[in-house]
Design a protein around this motif. Structure first.
Motif, PDB file in Angstrom:
ATOM      1  N   LEU A 277       5.523  13.492   1.924  1.00  0.00           N
ATOM      2  CA  LEU A 277       4.749  12.265   1.846  1.00  0.00           C
ATOM      3  C   LEU A 277       5.354  11.351   0.791  1.00  0.00           C
ATOM      4  CD1 LEU A 277       2.207  10.585   2.580  1.00  0.00           C
ATOM      5  CD2 LEU A 277       1.038  11.814   0.738  1.00  0.00           C
ATOM      6  N   VAL A 278       5.561  10.099   1.159  1.00  0.00           N
ATOM      7  CA  VAL A 278       6.058   9.099   0.220  1.00  0.00           C
ATOM      8  C   VAL A 278       4.892   8.284  -0.338  1.00  0.00           C
ATOM      9  CG1 VAL A 278       7.500   7.061  -0.061  1.00  0.00           C
ATOM     10  CG2 VAL A 278       8.264   8.949   1.414  1.00  0.00           C
ATOM     11  N   ALA A 279       4.062   7.756   0.556  1.00  0.00           N
ATOM     12  CA  ALA A 279       2.934   6.933   0.144  1.00  0.00           C
ATOM     13  C   ALA A 279       1.925   6.866   1.276  1.00  0.00           C
ATOM     14  CB  ALA A 279       3.391   5.530  -0.232  1.00  0.00           C
ATOM     15  N   SER A 280       0.665   6.693   0.910  1.00  0.00           N
ATOM     16  CA  SER A 280      -0.377   6.545   1.908  1.00  0.00           C
ATOM     17  C   SER A 280      -1.349   5.469   1.469  1.00  0.00           C
ATOM     18  CB  SER A 280      -1.120   7.866   2.125  1.00  0.00           C
ATOM     19  OG  SER A 280      -1.872   8.212   0.981  1.00  0.00           O
ATOM     20  N   ILE A 281      -2.057   4.917   2.445  1.00  0.00           N
ATOM     21  CA  ILE A 281      -3.037   3.876   2.171  1.00  0.00           C
ATOM     22  C   ILE A 281      -4.202   4.043   3.123  1.00  0.00           C
ATOM     23  CG2 ILE A 281      -1.784   2.234   3.637  1.00  0.00           C
ATOM     24  CD1 ILE A 281      -2.713   0.029   1.639  1.00  0.00           C
ATOM     25  N   SER A 282      -5.407   3.995   2.575  1.00  0.00           N
ATOM     26  CA  SER A 282      -6.596   4.166   3.396  1.00  0.00           C
ATOM     27  C   SER A 282      -7.003   2.823   4.006  1.00  0.00           C
ATOM     28  CB  SER A 282      -7.729   4.722   2.550  1.00  0.00           C
ATOM     29  OG  SER A 282      -8.162   3.728   1.634  1.00  0.00           O
ATOM     30  N   ALA A 283      -8.022   2.873   4.855  1.00  0.00           N
ATOM     31  CA  ALA A 283      -8.520   1.639   5.457  1.00  0.00           C
ATOM     32  C   ALA A 283      -9.072   0.689   4.396  1.00  0.00           C
ATOM     33  CB  ALA A 283      -9.595   1.959   6.491  1.00  0.00           C
ATOM     34  N   SER A 284      -9.566   1.244   3.294  1.00  0.00           N
ATOM     35  CA  SER A 284     -10.083   0.420   2.191  1.00  0.00           C
ATOM     36  C   SER A 284      -8.984   0.084   1.181  1.00  0.00           C
ATOM     37  CB  SER A 284     -11.225   1.151   1.483  1.00  0.00           C
ATOM     38  OG  SER A 284     -10.766   2.370   0.936  1.00  0.00           O
ATOM     39  N   ARG A 285      -7.746   0.453   1.529  1.00  0.00           N
ATOM     40  CA  ARG A 285      -6.558   0.133   0.732  1.00  0.00           C
ATOM     41  C   ARG A 285      -6.418   0.945  -0.551  1.00  0.00           C
ATOM     42  NH1 ARG A 285      -7.672  -4.519   3.516  1.00  0.00           N
ATOM     43  NH2 ARG A 285      -5.906  -5.411   4.689  1.00  0.00           N
ATOM     44  N   SER A 286      -7.028   2.097  -0.609  1.00  0.00           N
ATOM     45  CA  SER A 286      -6.720   3.032  -1.692  1.00  0.00           C
ATOM     46  C   SER A 286      -5.345   3.621  -1.412  1.00  0.00           C
ATOM     47  CB  SER A 286      -7.757   4.153  -1.735  1.00  0.00           C
ATOM     48  OG  SER A 286      -9.019   3.655  -2.072  1.00  0.00           O
ATOM     49  N   THR A 287      -4.538   3.740  -2.448  1.00  0.00           N
ATOM     50  CA  THR A 287      -3.158   4.172  -2.255  1.00  0.00           C
ATOM     51  C   THR A 287      -2.841   5.435  -3.040  1.00  0.00           C
ATOM     52  OG1 THR A 287      -2.387   2.743  -4.043  1.00  0.00           O
ATOM     53  CG2 THR A 287      -2.331   1.832  -1.813  1.00  0.00           C
ATOM     54  N   GLU A 288      -1.875   6.175  -2.535  1.00  0.00           N
ATOM     55  CA  GLU A 288      -1.324   7.334  -3.228  1.00  0.00           C
ATOM     56  C   GLU A 288       0.191   7.294  -3.073  1.00  0.00           C
ATOM     57  OE1 GLU A 288      -5.034  10.409  -2.260  1.00  0.00           O
ATOM     58  OE2 GLU A 288      -2.955  11.081  -2.147  1.00  0.00           O
ATOM     59  N   TYR A 289       0.881   7.764  -4.098  1.00  0.00           N
ATOM     60  CA  TYR A 289       2.333   7.759  -4.079  1.00  0.00           C
ATOM     61  C   TYR A 289       2.877   9.102  -4.554  1.00  0.00           C
ATOM     62  CZ  TYR A 289       2.002   2.673  -3.740  1.00  0.00           C
ATOM     63  OH  TYR A 289       1.722   1.389  -3.330  1.00  0.00           O
ATOM     64  N   ALA A 290       4.007   9.468  -4.010  1.00  0.00           N
ATOM     65  CA  ALA A 290       4.726  10.609  -4.558  1.00  0.00           C
ATOM     66  C   ALA A 290       5.212  10.237  -5.955  1.00  0.00           C
ATOM     67  CB  ALA A 290       5.920  10.955  -3.666  1.00  0.00           C
ATOM     68  N   ASP A 291       5.246  11.202  -6.835  1.00  0.00           N
ATOM     69  CA  ASP A 291       5.674  10.931  -8.211  1.00  0.00           C
ATOM     70  C   ASP A 291       7.065  10.309  -8.252  1.00  0.00           C
ATOM     71  OD1 ASP A 291       4.112  13.881  -9.699  1.00  0.00           O
ATOM     72  OD2 ASP A 291       3.308  11.904  -9.214  1.00  0.00           O
ATOM     73  N   SER A 292       7.913  10.704  -7.343  1.00  0.00           N
ATOM     74  CA  SER A 292       9.307  10.251  -7.358  1.00  0.00           C
ATOM     75  C   SER A 292       9.465   8.770  -7.021  1.00  0.00           C
ATOM     76  CB  SER A 292      10.139  11.081  -6.379  1.00  0.00           C
ATOM     77  OG  SER A 292       9.627  10.960  -5.066  1.00  0.00           O
ATOM     78  N   VAL A 293       8.423   8.156  -6.448  1.00  0.00           N
ATOM     79  CA  VAL A 293       8.546   6.742  -6.060  1.00  0.00           C
ATOM     80  C   VAL A 293       7.575   5.830  -6.794  1.00  0.00           C
ATOM     81  CG1 VAL A 293       9.308   7.492  -3.771  1.00  0.00           C
ATOM     82  CG2 VAL A 293       6.926   6.793  -4.111  1.00  0.00           C
ATOM     83  N   LYS A 294       6.724   6.396  -7.621  1.00  0.00           N
ATOM     84  CA  LYS A 294       5.750   5.580  -8.350  1.00  0.00           C
ATOM     85  C   LYS A 294       6.454   4.529  -9.192  1.00  0.00           C
ATOM     86  CE  LYS A 294       1.893   8.856  -8.696  1.00  0.00           C
ATOM     87  NZ  LYS A 294       1.115   9.740  -9.591  1.00  0.00           N
ATOM     88  N   GLY A 295       5.931   3.314  -9.113  1.00  0.00           N
ATOM     89  CA  GLY A 295       6.522   2.226  -9.876  1.00  0.00           C
ATOM     90  C   GLY A 295       7.687   1.547  -9.179  1.00  0.00           C
TER      91      GLY A 295
END
Length: 114
Positions: free
Chosen positions: A46-64
């Motif tokens: 997983l690189v990044a995900s976004i919910s319907a309400s636009r909450s996001t998550e990122y892999a540590d390696s790509v944050k920022g």
């Protein structure tokens, strides 16, 4: 249901690329959209995900460095990738979850040269 990804290519380290993915055949709002990647000889991650309400998550390696966004009305998800590194080289896949169903795009190759 189809996911059509675009935007991959060859870029030098430190450069930027923007990936886009458009979903078709889905009538209602997509719950979760995400980008995964698979490098040669490695498992898909997983690189990044976004919910319907636009909450996001990122892999540590790509944050920022990477930013995921979505347009619910157009059923698209994008991934802005900045400060790219050779380790980011992989096939990138978009993913959409609707209820218990998951859909995958065909993958787009990102190659980062040093």
């Amino acid at each position: 249901v189809q996911l059509q990804a675009s935007g991959g290519g060859l870029v030098r380290a430190g450069g930027s690329l923007r990936l886009s993915c458009a979903a078709s055949g889905i009538v209602s709002t997509i719950n979760r959209m995400a980008w995964y990647r698979q490098a040669p000889g490695k498992q898909r991650e997983l690189v990044a995900s976004i919910s319907a309400s636009r909450s996001t998550e990122y892999a540590d390696s790509v944050k920022g460095r990477f930013t995921i966004s979505r347009d619910n009305s157009r059923k698209t998800v994008s991934l802005q990738m900045n400060s790219l590194k050779p380790d980011d080289t992989a096939v990138y896949y978009c993913n959409a979850e609707q209820g218990l169903d998951a859909y995958w795009g065909q993958g787009t190759l990102v190659t980062v040269s040093s």
